[in-house]
Design an enzyme around this catalytic site. Structure first.
Site, PDB file in Angstrom:
ATOM      1  N   LYS A 201      33.517  36.384  37.361  1.00 37.40           N
ATOM      2  CA  LYS A 201      33.305  37.803  37.777  1.00 37.40           C
ATOM      3  C   LYS A 201      33.111  38.083  39.206  1.00 37.40           C
ATOM      4  CE  LYS A 201      32.160  39.754  33.499  1.00 37.40           C
ATOM      5  NZ  LYS A 201      31.198  40.379  32.616  1.00 37.40           N
ATOM      6  N   ARG A 235      29.780  33.555  27.613  1.00 36.22           N
ATOM      7  CA  ARG A 235      31.216  33.787  27.449  1.00 36.22           C
ATOM      8  C   ARG A 235      31.775  33.236  28.578  1.00 36.22           C
ATOM      9  NH1 ARG A 235      34.632  37.862  29.346  1.00 36.22           N
ATOM     10  NH2 ARG A 235      36.094  38.545  28.019  1.00 36.22           N
TER      11      ARG A 235
HETATM   12  C1  7PM Z   1      36.256  42.992  35.328  1.00 37.52           C
HETATM   13  C2  7PM Z   1      34.906  43.341  34.390  1.00 37.52           C
HETATM   14  C3  7PM Z   1      36.875  42.235  34.852  1.00 37.52           C
HETATM   15  C4  7PM Z   1      34.784  42.500  33.437  1.00 37.52           C
HETATM   16  C5  7PM Z   1      36.966  41.367  33.749  1.00 37.52           C
HETATM   17  C6  7PM Z   1      35.673  41.645  32.968  1.00 37.52           C
HETATM   18  C7  7PM Z   1      32.290  40.761  29.086  1.00 37.52           C
HETATM   19  C8  7PM Z   1      32.876  41.174  27.816  1.00 37.52           C
HETATM   20  C9  7PM Z   1      34.405  40.983  29.457  1.00 37.52           C
HETATM   21  C10 7PM Z   1      30.864  40.344  29.180  1.00 37.52           C
HETATM   22  C11 7PM Z   1      31.015  40.875  26.611  1.00 37.52           C
HETATM   23  C12 7PM Z   1      35.949  39.368  32.085  1.00 37.52           C
HETATM   24  C13 7PM Z   1      35.682  40.830  31.788  1.00 37.52           C
HETATM   25  N1  7PM Z   1      33.163  40.602  29.956  1.00 37.52           N
HETATM   26  N2  7PM Z   1      32.216  41.152  26.640  1.00 37.52           N
HETATM   27  N3  7PM Z   1      34.150  41.347  28.186  1.00 37.52           N
HETATM   28  N4  7PM Z   1      30.128  40.291  27.779  1.00 37.52           N
HETATM   29  N5  7PM Z   1      30.233  40.830  25.590  1.00 37.52           N
HETATM   30  O1  7PM Z   1      35.594  38.481  32.954  1.00 37.52           O
HETATM   31  O2  7PM Z   1      30.195  40.216  30.022  1.00 37.52           O
HETATM   32  O3  7PM Z   1      36.814  38.723  31.071  1.00 37.52           O
HETATM   33  S1  7PM Z   1      35.888  41.392  30.204  1.00 37.52           S
END
Ligand code: 7PM
Length: 255
Positions: A201, A235
């Site tokens: 992230k 995750r």
């Molecule tokens: C920007 C922000 C780009 C977040 C990509 C992401 C989570 C999730 C995602 C999390 C749960 C990524 C994310 N992050 N679901 N979906 N928890 N439950 O890194 O932290 O893929 S998307």
């Protein structure tokens, strides 16, 4: 939990897993590396991502899911209709960044025996990083998740089915994310498993100054720190490396 993106605009994989067969192959590799569950998503929740229609989301997710019927699969979706469709073909978990607040979402999952991940976020993905504000971030996130657990239980979703997630990066500054990580154990007192998503992230980019392709070491550090604070599900994109990092922690716990 291994991340399998099926969005062409996926921020860290450059869309290379858009083809169903490529996504399935990637999923199988993550399982070989030691993933217990896969998280597949057809709608990018990345800030500024292109909106995806319900039909497109289903066309992305269903072919992949139907090839993975033999393994635990979580589906990252906010749409009740998508929840119903994926549960009908055997999805094990619904990972909803809206924590089942969308009208019809509770009803979509209650009749199944799937697990649910309730995530906190502030604002909507398109604008949530513009000016996140909290009086006291841990208390507010905890109160929200606690109330969502209560709403789920009242709707007939038993506690055993629920995981919670502070939603790192979802309407949070660097400082908010760090306080939530430092005090993650306070969320664990709600009595359901805590899921943590730090993998690759942008907060790790801010800390290290590194682009997304160079955030593995920082992701592993954050993963271990989350587990030390009580996280039960991680995750992650890099399953094998995370397994190795966890093996060191487990060895230490046994020593
Ligand atoms: C920007 C922000 C780009 C977040 C990509 C992401 C989570 C999730 C995602 C999390 C749960 C990524 C994310 N992050 N679901 N979906 N928890 N439950 O890194 O932290 O893929 S998307």
């Amino acid at each position: 939990m291994g991340v399998v993106n099926i969005t062409p605009d996926s921020f860290s994989d450059g869309g290379k897993f858009f083809e169903p067969q490529a996504a399935v192959a990637h999923a199988r590799r993550l399982l070989e590396e030691g993933a217990d569950i896969l998280d597949i998503g057809g709608e990018s929740s990345r800030p500024g991502a292109q909106p995806v229609s319900e039909v497109d989301e289903l066309q992305r997710v269903l072919p992949v899911l139907s090839e993975l019927r033999d393994v635990p699969v979580s589906v990252d979706t906010r749409r009740p209709a998508v929840m119903r469709a994926v549960l009908a073909v055997g999805a094990s978990m619904i990972n909803d960044i809206e924590a089942l607040t969308t009208p019809g979402a509770l009803e979509a999952v209650v009749g199944s025996d799937c697990a649910v991940c309730l995530m906190h976020k502030q604002g909507d993905p398109a604008t949530m990083q513009q000016a996140p504000r909290y009086e006291q971030v841990v208390g507010e996130v905890k109160a929200f998740l606690s109330s969502r657990i209560a709403v789920c239980e009242k709707a007939g979703i038993s506690r055993e089915r629920i995981a919670i997630d502070p939603g790192f990066g979802f309407g949070k500054t660097l400082e908010h994310n760090l306080v939530l990580l430092k005090r993650l154990a306070e969320l664990a007192t709600l009595g359901v498993p805590v899921l943590a998503g730090w993998s690759r992230k942008s907060t790790l980019g801010v800390i290290t100054g590194r682009p997304v392709s160079e955030r593995l070491a920082a992701s592993l550090a954050a993963a271990l720190l989350a587990v030390q604070q009580g996280a039960r599900i991680l995750r992650v994109h890099d399953v094998g490396q995370t397994r190795d990092a966890l093996a060191v922690l487990r060895a230490l716990e046994k020593a």
